[in-house]
Design a protein around this motif. Structure first.
Motif, PDB file in Angstrom:
ATOM      1  N   VAL A 107       0.852  -1.174   0.080  1.00  0.00           N
ATOM      2  CA  VAL A 107      -0.018  -0.106  -0.025  1.00  0.00           C
ATOM      3  C   VAL A 107       0.921   1.208  -0.035  1.00  0.00           C
ATOM      4  CG1 VAL A 107      -1.664   1.389   1.607  1.00  0.00           C
ATOM      5  CG2 VAL A 107      -2.136  -1.148   0.970  1.00  0.00           C
ATOM      6  N   ALA A 108       1.855   1.499   0.591  1.00  0.00           N
ATOM      7  CA  ALA A 108       2.716   2.317   0.784  1.00  0.00           C
ATOM      8  C   ALA A 108       3.608   2.669  -0.631  1.00  0.00           C
ATOM      9  CB  ALA A 108       3.719   2.332   1.933  1.00  0.00           C
ATOM     10  N   ALA A 109       3.925   1.579  -1.126  1.00  0.00           N
ATOM     11  CA  ALA A 109       4.679   1.584  -2.499  1.00  0.00           C
ATOM     12  C   ALA A 109       3.809   2.150  -3.389  1.00  0.00           C
ATOM     13  CB  ALA A 109       5.101   0.525  -2.688  1.00  0.00           C
ATOM     14  N   GLY A 110       2.479   1.709  -3.409  1.00  0.00           N
ATOM     15  CA  GLY A 110       1.368   2.413  -4.407  1.00  0.00           C
ATOM     16  C   GLY A 110       1.091   3.580  -4.101  1.00  0.00           C
ATOM     17  N   PHE A 111       1.101   4.087  -2.935  1.00  0.00           N
ATOM     18  CA  PHE A 111       1.066   5.498  -2.797  1.00  0.00           C
ATOM     19  C   PHE A 111       2.011   6.477  -3.158  1.00  0.00           C
ATOM     20  CE2 PHE A 111       1.683   9.357   0.139  1.00  0.00           C
ATOM     21  CZ  PHE A 111       0.435  10.030  -0.244  1.00  0.00           C
ATOM     22  N   VAL A 112       3.448   5.822  -3.042  1.00  0.00           N
ATOM     23  CA  VAL A 112       4.555   6.660  -3.487  1.00  0.00           C
ATOM     24  C   VAL A 112       4.258   6.750  -5.055  1.00  0.00           C
ATOM     25  CG1 VAL A 112       6.932   6.472  -3.650  1.00  0.00           C
ATOM     26  CG2 VAL A 112       5.933   6.171  -1.436  1.00  0.00           C
ATOM     27  N   GLY A 113       3.899   5.687  -5.501  1.00  0.00           N
ATOM     28  CA  GLY A 113       3.757   5.584  -6.919  1.00  0.00           C
ATOM     29  C   GLY A 113       2.715   6.716  -7.563  1.00  0.00           C
ATOM     30  N   ARG A 114       1.575   6.785  -6.765  1.00  0.00           N
ATOM     31  CA  ARG A 114       0.392   7.513  -7.307  1.00  0.00           C
ATOM     32  C   ARG A 114       0.737   8.949  -7.011  1.00  0.00           C
ATOM     33  NH1 ARG A 114      -1.725   3.550  -4.940  1.00  0.00           N
ATOM     34  NH2 ARG A 114      -2.478   4.626  -3.271  1.00  0.00           N
ATOM     35  N   HIS A 115       1.445   9.401  -5.965  1.00  0.00           N
ATOM     36  CA  HIS A 115       1.428  10.657  -5.278  1.00  0.00           C
ATOM     37  C   HIS A 115       2.926  10.892  -5.148  1.00  0.00           C
ATOM     38  CE1 HIS A 115      -2.530  10.738  -4.723  1.00  0.00           C
ATOM     39  NE2 HIS A 115      -2.591   9.613  -4.071  1.00  0.00           N
ATOM     40  N   PRO A 116       3.951  11.011  -6.152  1.00  0.00           N
ATOM     41  CA  PRO A 116       5.179  10.909  -6.120  1.00  0.00           C
ATOM     42  C   PRO A 116       5.687  12.289  -5.336  1.00  0.00           C
ATOM     43  CG  PRO A 116       4.985  11.093  -8.269  1.00  0.00           C
ATOM     44  CD  PRO A 116       3.512  10.776  -7.544  1.00  0.00           C
ATOM     45  N   TRP A 117       5.000  13.485  -5.827  1.00  0.00           N
ATOM     46  CA  TRP A 117       5.328  14.840  -5.088  1.00  0.00           C
ATOM     47  C   TRP A 117       4.937  14.980  -3.496  1.00  0.00           C
ATOM     48  CZ3 TRP A 117       2.918  18.935  -2.417  1.00  0.00           C
ATOM     49  CH2 TRP A 117       3.463  19.885  -2.541  1.00  0.00           C
ATOM     50  N   GLU A 118       3.957  14.268  -3.472  1.00  0.00           N
ATOM     51  CA  GLU A 118       3.581  14.261  -1.959  1.00  0.00           C
ATOM     52  C   GLU A 118       4.405  13.042  -1.128  1.00  0.00           C
ATOM     53  OE1 GLU A 118      -0.459  13.512   0.793  1.00  0.00           O
ATOM     54  OE2 GLU A 118      -0.716  13.562  -1.556  1.00  0.00           O
ATOM     55  N   ALA A 119       4.708  12.129  -1.722  1.00  0.00           N
ATOM     56  CA  ALA A 119       5.549  11.256  -1.035  1.00  0.00           C
ATOM     57  C   ALA A 119       6.917  11.858  -0.835  1.00  0.00           C
ATOM     58  CB  ALA A 119       5.678   9.945  -1.956  1.00  0.00           C
ATOM     59  N   ARG A 120       7.480  12.778  -1.391  1.00  0.00           N
ATOM     60  CA  ARG A 120       8.838  13.243  -1.034  1.00  0.00           C
ATOM     61  C   ARG A 120       8.649  14.102   0.062  1.00  0.00           C
ATOM     62  NH1 ARG A 120       8.982  14.110  -6.704  1.00  0.00           N
ATOM     63  NH2 ARG A 120       8.412  16.275  -6.679  1.00  0.00           N
ATOM     64  N   LEU A 121       7.355  14.489   0.429  1.00  0.00           N
ATOM     65  CA  LEU A 121       7.349  15.485   1.583  1.00  0.00           C
ATOM     66  C   LEU A 121       7.098  14.647   2.785  1.00  0.00           C
ATOM     67  CD1 LEU A 121       4.836  17.944   0.367  1.00  0.00           C
ATOM     68  CD2 LEU A 121       7.261  18.385   0.378  1.00  0.00           C
ATOM     69  N   VAL A 122       7.011  13.233   2.899  1.00  0.00           N
ATOM     70  CA  VAL A 122       6.908  12.303   4.078  1.00  0.00           C
ATOM     71  C   VAL A 122       7.901  12.525   4.981  1.00  0.00           C
ATOM     72  CG1 VAL A 122       6.457   9.876   4.844  1.00  0.00           C
ATOM     73  CG2 VAL A 122       5.032  10.905   2.988  1.00  0.00           C
ATOM     74  N   PRO A 123       9.153  12.418   4.285  1.00  0.00           N
ATOM     75  CA  PRO A 123      10.214  12.282   5.283  1.00  0.00           C
ATOM     76  C   PRO A 123      10.543  13.846   6.000  1.00  0.00           C
ATOM     77  CG  PRO A 123      10.785  11.205   3.306  1.00  0.00           C
ATOM     78  CD  PRO A 123       9.662  12.031   3.308  1.00  0.00           C
ATOM     79  N   ARG A 124       9.961  14.767   5.436  1.00  0.00           N
ATOM     80  CA  ARG A 124       9.955  16.113   6.230  1.00  0.00           C
ATOM     81  C   ARG A 124       8.809  16.370   7.222  1.00  0.00           C
ATOM     82  NH1 ARG A 124      11.811  18.519   0.521  1.00  0.00           N
ATOM     83  NH2 ARG A 124      13.942  18.125   0.811  1.00  0.00           N
ATOM     84  N   VAL A 125       7.601  15.940   6.503  1.00  0.00           N
ATOM     85  CA  VAL A 125       6.599  16.106   7.251  1.00  0.00           C
ATOM     86  C   VAL A 125       6.228  15.535   8.726  1.00  0.00           C
ATOM     87  CG1 VAL A 125       3.879  16.036   7.158  1.00  0.00           C
ATOM     88  CG2 VAL A 125       5.292  17.040   5.304  1.00  0.00           C
ATOM     89  N   LEU A 126       6.425  14.278   8.564  1.00  0.00           N
ATOM     90  CA  LEU A 126       6.499  13.361   9.843  1.00  0.00           C
ATOM     91  C   LEU A 126       7.211  13.970  11.008  1.00  0.00           C
ATOM     92  CD1 LEU A 126       6.194   9.501   8.467  1.00  0.00           C
ATOM     93  CD2 LEU A 126       4.357  11.262   9.477  1.00  0.00           C
ATOM     94  N   PRO A 127       8.730  14.342  10.804  1.00  0.00           N
ATOM     95  CA  PRO A 127       9.337  14.985  11.881  1.00  0.00           C
ATOM     96  C   PRO A 127       8.808  16.260  12.295  1.00  0.00           C
ATOM     97  CG  PRO A 127      10.780  14.009  10.523  1.00  0.00           C
ATOM     98  CD  PRO A 127       9.272  14.061   9.770  1.00  0.00           C
ATOM     99  N   ALA A 128       8.228  17.014  11.404  1.00  0.00           N
ATOM    100  CA  ALA A 128       7.723  18.257  11.546  1.00  0.00           C
ATOM    101  C   ALA A 128       6.620  18.494  12.488  1.00  0.00           C
ATOM    102  CB  ALA A 128       7.575  19.279  10.120  1.00  0.00           C
TER     103      ALA A 128
END
Length: 157
Positions: A107-128
């Motif tokens: 499911v996570a890999a599918g999300f990254v494939g469907r939403h590449p721009w948003e997925a790039r933000l995950v490593p920044r947003v979660l800690p923020a």
């Protein structure tokens, strides 16, 4: 709280406001409003969550608990189940399940494939937002998402 933090906080509150004014359907199936019963108070609470996957043939929405198993909505869900889910034009009494590790990774890999721009933000947003990223997954959005508790909701049968 300074500029970017305020902006981030406002962005995360926006879907909640949209649901509170009765316009949640406008967000389509990218968000859902979960009504859950308090494990201590017995009161009903509403939490708006981002949907990371939607399976149309089962009308199943998958969400991630960004704060892990300590999130209030997650603990309430585990203690007493869900009362109601609204997403898009769907409104139902749900059943839920926690995804296993393999399905969570898919499911996570599918999300990254469907939403590449948003997925790039995950490593920044979660800690923020105060969510602790797992060890060794700092640069891997799919790994970070898959390490969180993922919960699927669908209409009761």
């Amino acid at each position: 709280m300074s500029g970017p933090s305020r902006l981030l906080a406002a962005a995360f509150r926006a879907p909640d406001v949209v649901y509170r004014v009765g316009l949640g359907w406008m967000l389509g199936r990218r968000f859902l409003e979960l009504t859950h019963r308090g494990r201590k108070s017995g009161r009903d609470y509403r939490t708006v969550l981002e949907v990371i996957a939607f399976v149309p043939d089962r009308e199943e929405s998958v969400v991630a608990s960004a704060y892990g198993v300590g999130a209030d909505w997650y603990q309430n869900l585990m203690a007493g189940g869900a009362v109601r889910v609204r997403t898009g034009r769907l409104d139902y009494a749900p059943e839920h399940r926690v995804l296993g590790a393999q399905e969570a990774q898919e499911v996570a890999a599918g999300f990254v494939g469907r939403h590449p721009w948003e997925a790039r933000l995950v490593p920044r947003v979660l800690p923020a937002i105060g969510a602790a990223p797992p060890e060794g997954a700092a640069g891997d959005p799919a790994g970070m998402l898959a390490s969180l508790p993922l919960v699927a909701f669908r209409p009761q049968e």
